[in-house]
Write a protein that holds these residues in place. Structure first.
Motif, PDB file in Angstrom:
ATOM      1  N   ASP A   1       1.147  -3.147 -57.984  1.00  0.00           N
ATOM      2  CA  ASP A   1       0.855  -3.684 -59.139  1.00  0.00           C
ATOM      3  C   ASP A   1       0.746  -2.486 -60.627  1.00  0.00           C
ATOM      4  OD1 ASP A   1      -0.748  -4.511 -60.492  1.00  0.00           O
ATOM      5  OD2 ASP A   1      -2.117  -5.409 -59.366  1.00  0.00           O
ATOM      6  N   LEU A   2       1.714  -2.915 -60.951  1.00  0.00           N
ATOM      7  CA  LEU A   2       1.526  -1.923 -62.568  1.00  0.00           C
ATOM      8  C   LEU A   2       0.084  -1.820 -63.320  1.00  0.00           C
ATOM      9  CD1 LEU A   2       5.302  -1.978 -63.213  1.00  0.00           C
ATOM     10  CD2 LEU A   2       3.559   0.087 -61.768  1.00  0.00           C
ATOM     11  N   ARG A   3      -0.513  -3.182 -63.035  1.00  0.00           N
ATOM     12  CA  ARG A   3      -1.902  -3.856 -64.512  1.00  0.00           C
ATOM     13  C   ARG A   3      -2.625  -2.382 -64.771  1.00  0.00           C
ATOM     14  NH1 ARG A   3      -3.446  -9.368 -61.744  1.00  0.00           N
ATOM     15  NH2 ARG A   3      -3.752  -7.745 -59.491  1.00  0.00           N
ATOM     16  N   ASP A   4      -2.887  -1.570 -65.469  1.00  0.00           N
ATOM     17  CA  ASP A   4      -3.552  -0.823 -65.732  1.00  0.00           C
ATOM     18  C   ASP A   4      -3.760   0.308 -65.205  1.00  0.00           C
ATOM     19  OD1 ASP A   4      -5.511  -1.100 -68.603  1.00  0.00           O
ATOM     20  OD2 ASP A   4      -5.926  -3.066 -67.179  1.00  0.00           O
ATOM     21  N   SER A   5      -2.490   0.530 -65.269  1.00  0.00           N
ATOM     22  CA  SER A   5      -1.870   1.679 -63.918  1.00  0.00           C
ATOM     23  C   SER A   5      -2.135   3.102 -65.046  1.00  0.00           C
ATOM     24  CB  SER A   5      -0.200   1.440 -63.751  1.00  0.00           C
ATOM     25  OG  SER A   5      -0.063   2.790 -63.458  1.00  0.00           O
ATOM     26  N   PRO A   6      -2.854   4.106 -64.291  1.00  0.00           N
ATOM     27  CA  PRO A   6      -2.986   4.813 -65.019  1.00  0.00           C
ATOM     28  C   PRO A   6      -1.714   6.384 -64.620  1.00  0.00           C
ATOM     29  CG  PRO A   6      -4.432   5.777 -62.164  1.00  0.00           C
ATOM     30  CD  PRO A   6      -3.932   3.921 -62.811  1.00  0.00           C
ATOM     31  N   ALA A   7      -0.929   5.729 -64.174  1.00  0.00           N
ATOM     32  CA  ALA A   7       0.288   6.337 -64.350  1.00  0.00           C
ATOM     33  C   ALA A   7       1.860   6.565 -65.541  1.00  0.00           C
ATOM     34  CB  ALA A   7       1.450   5.789 -63.383  1.00  0.00           C
ATOM     35  N   LEU A   8       1.078   4.803 -65.752  1.00  0.00           N
ATOM     36  CA  LEU A   8       1.503   4.081 -67.355  1.00  0.00           C
ATOM     37  C   LEU A   8       0.863   4.819 -68.379  1.00  0.00           C
ATOM     38  CD1 LEU A   8       2.509   0.215 -65.771  1.00  0.00           C
ATOM     39  CD2 LEU A   8       3.755   2.947 -66.047  1.00  0.00           C
ATOM     40  N   ALA A   9      -0.172   4.376 -68.009  1.00  0.00           N
ATOM     41  CA  ALA A   9      -0.959   5.443 -69.639  1.00  0.00           C
ATOM     42  C   ALA A   9      -0.914   6.915 -69.629  1.00  0.00           C
ATOM     43  CB  ALA A   9      -2.642   5.284 -69.364  1.00  0.00           C
ATOM     44  N   ILE A  10      -0.665   7.723 -69.083  1.00  0.00           N
ATOM     45  CA  ILE A  10      -0.222   8.709 -68.847  1.00  0.00           C
ATOM     46  C   ILE A  10       0.849   8.920 -69.616  1.00  0.00           C
ATOM     47  CG2 ILE A  10       0.154  11.104 -68.126  1.00  0.00           C
ATOM     48  CD1 ILE A  10      -2.240  10.389 -65.938  1.00  0.00           C
ATOM     49  N   ALA A  11       2.217   8.201 -68.877  1.00  0.00           N
ATOM     50  CA  ALA A  11       3.749   7.849 -69.572  1.00  0.00           C
ATOM     51  C   ALA A  11       3.513   7.593 -70.711  1.00  0.00           C
ATOM     52  CB  ALA A  11       4.278   6.667 -68.339  1.00  0.00           C
ATOM     53  N   GLU A  12       2.501   6.545 -71.045  1.00  0.00           N
ATOM     54  CA  GLU A  12       2.784   6.558 -72.555  1.00  0.00           C
ATOM     55  C   GLU A  12       2.416   7.389 -73.543  1.00  0.00           C
ATOM     56  OE1 GLU A  12       0.896   2.806 -75.189  1.00  0.00           O
ATOM     57  OE2 GLU A  12       0.393   2.423 -73.206  1.00  0.00           O
ATOM     58  N   LEU A  13       1.047   8.058 -73.139  1.00  0.00           N
ATOM     59  CA  LEU A  13       0.878   9.464 -74.120  1.00  0.00           C
ATOM     60  C   LEU A  13       1.853  10.108 -73.623  1.00  0.00           C
ATOM     61  CD1 LEU A  13      -2.693  10.256 -72.799  1.00  0.00           C
ATOM     62  CD2 LEU A  13      -1.709   9.259 -75.064  1.00  0.00           C
ATOM     63  N   LEU A  14       3.098  10.741 -72.736  1.00  0.00           N
ATOM     64  CA  LEU A  14       3.709  12.060 -72.860  1.00  0.00           C
ATOM     65  C   LEU A  14       5.031  10.872 -74.105  1.00  0.00           C
ATOM     66  CD1 LEU A  14       4.032  12.218 -69.121  1.00  0.00           C
ATOM     67  CD2 LEU A  14       3.488  13.319 -70.542  1.00  0.00           C
ATOM     68  N   ALA A  15       5.419   8.983 -74.166  1.00  0.00           N
ATOM     69  CA  ALA A  15       6.655   8.706 -74.300  1.00  0.00           C
ATOM     70  C   ALA A  15       6.037   9.386 -75.680  1.00  0.00           C
ATOM     71  CB  ALA A  15       6.992   7.669 -74.075  1.00  0.00           C
ATOM     72  N   ALA A  16       4.806   9.466 -75.943  1.00  0.00           N
ATOM     73  CA  ALA A  16       4.317   9.195 -77.990  1.00  0.00           C
ATOM     74  C   ALA A  16       4.853  10.941 -78.239  1.00  0.00           C
ATOM     75  CB  ALA A  16       2.886   8.814 -77.853  1.00  0.00           C
ATOM     76  N   GLU A  17       4.729  11.349 -77.433  1.00  0.00           N
ATOM     77  CA  GLU A  17       5.002  13.257 -78.077  1.00  0.00           C
ATOM     78  C   GLU A  17       6.452  13.547 -78.258  1.00  0.00           C
ATOM     79  OE1 GLU A  17       2.729  15.916 -76.723  1.00  0.00           O
ATOM     80  OE2 GLU A  17       0.994  14.468 -76.251  1.00  0.00           O
ATOM     81  N   GLY A  18       7.292  12.219 -77.568  1.00  0.00           N
ATOM     82  CA  GLY A  18       8.607  12.520 -77.733  1.00  0.00           C
ATOM     83  C   GLY A  18       9.384  12.943 -75.904  1.00  0.00           C
TER      84      GLY A  18
ATOM     85  N   GLY B   1      11.515  -1.995 -60.876  1.00  0.00           N
ATOM     86  CA  GLY B   1      12.038  -2.646 -61.612  1.00  0.00           C
ATOM     87  C   GLY B   1      12.116  -2.227 -63.076  1.00  0.00           C
ATOM     88  N   ALA B   2      12.189  -2.527 -63.865  1.00  0.00           N
ATOM     89  CA  ALA B   2      11.969  -2.514 -65.499  1.00  0.00           C
ATOM     90  C   ALA B   2      11.120  -1.679 -65.861  1.00  0.00           C
ATOM     91  CB  ALA B   2      12.880  -3.180 -66.247  1.00  0.00           C
ATOM     92  N   VAL B   3      10.201  -0.714 -66.365  1.00  0.00           N
ATOM     93  CA  VAL B   3       9.385   0.086 -67.040  1.00  0.00           C
ATOM     94  C   VAL B   3       9.442   0.494 -68.279  1.00  0.00           C
ATOM     95  CG1 VAL B   3       7.766   1.139 -66.349  1.00  0.00           C
ATOM     96  CG2 VAL B   3       8.418   0.081 -64.847  1.00  0.00           C
ATOM     97  N   ALA B   4       8.969  -0.595 -69.367  1.00  0.00           N
ATOM     98  CA  ALA B   4       8.713   0.084 -70.310  1.00  0.00           C
ATOM     99  C   ALA B   4       8.852   1.307 -70.960  1.00  0.00           C
ATOM    100  CB  ALA B   4       7.937  -0.440 -72.269  1.00  0.00           C
ATOM    101  N   GLY B   5       9.815   2.298 -71.479  1.00  0.00           N
ATOM    102  CA  GLY B   5       9.549   4.104 -71.735  1.00  0.00           C
ATOM    103  C   GLY B   5      10.100   4.422 -70.833  1.00  0.00           C
ATOM    104  N   ILE B   6      11.076   4.157 -69.263  1.00  0.00           N
ATOM    105  CA  ILE B   6      10.756   4.867 -68.493  1.00  0.00           C
ATOM    106  C   ILE B   6      12.360   4.754 -68.157  1.00  0.00           C
ATOM    107  CG2 ILE B   6      10.213   5.755 -65.692  1.00  0.00           C
ATOM    108  CD1 ILE B   6       7.036   5.009 -66.999  1.00  0.00           C
ATOM    109  N   ARG B   7      12.961   5.582 -67.783  1.00  0.00           N
ATOM    110  CA  ARG B   7      14.055   5.076 -66.648  1.00  0.00           C
ATOM    111  C   ARG B   7      13.774   5.191 -65.422  1.00  0.00           C
ATOM    112  NH1 ARG B   7      18.823   8.281 -64.833  1.00  0.00           N
ATOM    113  NH2 ARG B   7      17.902  10.113 -65.991  1.00  0.00           N
ATOM    114  N   VAL B   8      13.577   4.264 -64.560  1.00  0.00           N
ATOM    115  CA  VAL B   8      12.834   3.913 -63.323  1.00  0.00           C
ATOM    116  C   VAL B   8      14.481   4.402 -62.299  1.00  0.00           C
ATOM    117  CG1 VAL B   8      12.672   2.783 -61.300  1.00  0.00           C
ATOM    118  CG2 VAL B   8      11.763   2.625 -63.907  1.00  0.00           C
TER     119      VAL B   8
END
Length: 434
Positions: free
Chosen positions: A325-342, A354-361
């Motif tokens: 389950d990826l729903r409201d995953s803190p891992a993805l929330a942190i990944a989003e913050l990291l991606a926002a900083e480049g 499988g595919a996850v936006a912003g992450i090369r899995v």
């Protein structure tokens, strides 16, 4: 010979499928309905895609014994049902309130085919007052309504259903409440019969308390880091106090999943609607968001103060181990913050989402570590403790392993020549030699 109560379960998602499979195992006859024809066909063949120990086995046995079947639409499950469980999604809306469209649609479809003297049981997490609303929507004085909240943990839902701490049933009709309680008689668990509003509030109160407890321990972990204390010893010392206990005292990257965030916002919204404030719960939510920013800050510091153009390896993407389950995953929330900083993100999770936006899995933890300036553990999968850390040390370009779950053995990581930084302990001062 087939026996037991005739039950309809509306919704074949996580809660619905667990409810259907487990009630079948208790000897009842269950028809489980869903609006997705493809899911119904797959389940009818015994194909279970939910990652949950024991689920596929229970579904297979139920199908083979003729106690369990799947249909499309609530209306097809209702005829002949003595008890109907509503297990439909109640997602969070833009204002934080629970959206009840799926529940209302199911009730509308059930209204006419429901047999007289049946009981409609709401198992979905819903705002206080929803049971009364369901009764109004049904418009069937010959049908009772009850609330029976679920207390299932993903990754152990079957075990939790069959070994409950308690069974809570709320209804204005005491006879209906006792009929629902009788379904669980074989479990020999404590049963609380109460009014519908109290039953609905129990679910929110329990989840929001646990979320607040996690926010509290994350704040304690931050203080420990700044004051030179060890949060592992602090929480161990707290846990010996019988008034406190050990559960939900592990610091982490923030709480998430399909329940805690949704329920916390929903209760906060419900309080606002009646003109009441809930500053403690609001602080717990704010602290959770802050915790994710603090983890990003640790990562930023580990790579030299700038994330733009920096490769960061992520170990774990699901919101907790043992689930996909990826729903409201803190891992993805942190990944989003990291991606926002480049940051360039490379991630691995044993559930292979499988595919996850912003992450090369990638397909292994070692591939996630290769060329990374820092490696960040975000989900506490047991296999991460068994990794060959010397191999990782030979692949990673940086030296830091940020353990946001305090999951790894720091001595093993240090022995490989890497810096292990967890939560609630002073940051390591220097890398050990290879």
């Amino acid at each position: 010979m087939v026996s037991g109560v005739k039950i309809a379960v509306i919704g074949a998602g996580y809660v619905g499928l667990t409810t259907a499979a487990c009630l079948t195992s208790l000897g009842h006859r269950v028809v489980c309905a869903d609006i997705d024809p493809a899911k119904v066909r797959a389940l009818s063949r015994g194909e279970v895609t939910i990652r949950e120990p024991g689920m596929a086995e229970l579904v297979g046995v139920g199908l083979a014994e003729g106690r369990l079947r799947f249909v499309v639409g609530a209306g097809k499950a209702a005829p002949g049902a003595e008890v109907v469980f509503l297990c439909v999604p109640t997602p969070m809306g833009p204002d934080g309130a629970a959206k009840l469209a799926a529940l209302e649609a199911a009730v509308a479809e059930l209204r006419d085919p429901l047999p007289p003297d049946s009981v409609v049981v709401n198992k979905s997490t819903v705002p206080v007052g929803t049971a009364a609303r369901v009764g109004e929507l049904l418009g069937r004085p010959d049908v009772a309504v009850a609330s029976n909240p679920e207390f299932l943990r993903e990754g152990s839902a079957v075990h939790d259903f069959l070994n409950p701490d308690r069974i809570v049933i709320g209804s204005a009709d005491l006879d209906a409440a006792k009929r629902v309680a009788a379904l669980y008689e074989a479990l020999n668990a404590p049963v609380l019969l109460t009014d519908p509003a109290s039953s609905e509030m129990i679910k929110y109160a329990a989840n929001c308390y646990l979320a607040t407890r996690l926010s509290f321990v994350n704040s304690i972990a931050e203080l420990c880091e700044r004051m030179g204390a060890d949060v592992n010893d602090v929480t161990r010392g707290m846990g010996y106090d019988q008034r406190i206990g050990t559960a939900f005292l592990r610091p982490g990257p923030g709480w998430g999943g399909s329940c805690f965030p949704k329920d916390a916002h929903a209760l906060l919204r419900s309080a606002a609607v009646i003109g009441s404030d809930f500053p403690l719960l609001r602080a717990a939510i704010d602290t959770n968001a802050r915790q994710q920013r603090l983890v990003v800050g640790k990562i930023r510091q580990a790579v030299g103060g700038r994330l733009a153009g920096t490769r960061v390896g992520l170990l774990g993407l699901t919101f907790k181990a043992g689930t996909d389950d990826l729903r409201d995953s803190p891992a993805l929330a942190i990944a989003e913050l990291l991606a926002a900083e480049g940051a360039e993100l490379v991630g691995y999770d044993p559930s292979m989402p499988g595919a996850v936006a912003g992450i090369r899995v990638v397909d292994s933890a070692y591939a996630a570590a290769a060329g990374a300036s820092a490696l960040v553990l975000l989900t506490e999968w047991p296999e991460f403790r068994e990794l060959d850390w010397e191999r990782i040390a030979g692949q990673i370009s940086g030296r830091y392993v940020i353990d946001a779950r305090n999951h790894l053995d720091p001595l093993v990581v240090h022995h490989a020549g890497l810096l292990h930084q967890c939560l609630g302990q002073p940051a390591p001062q220097r890398a050990l030699s290879r």
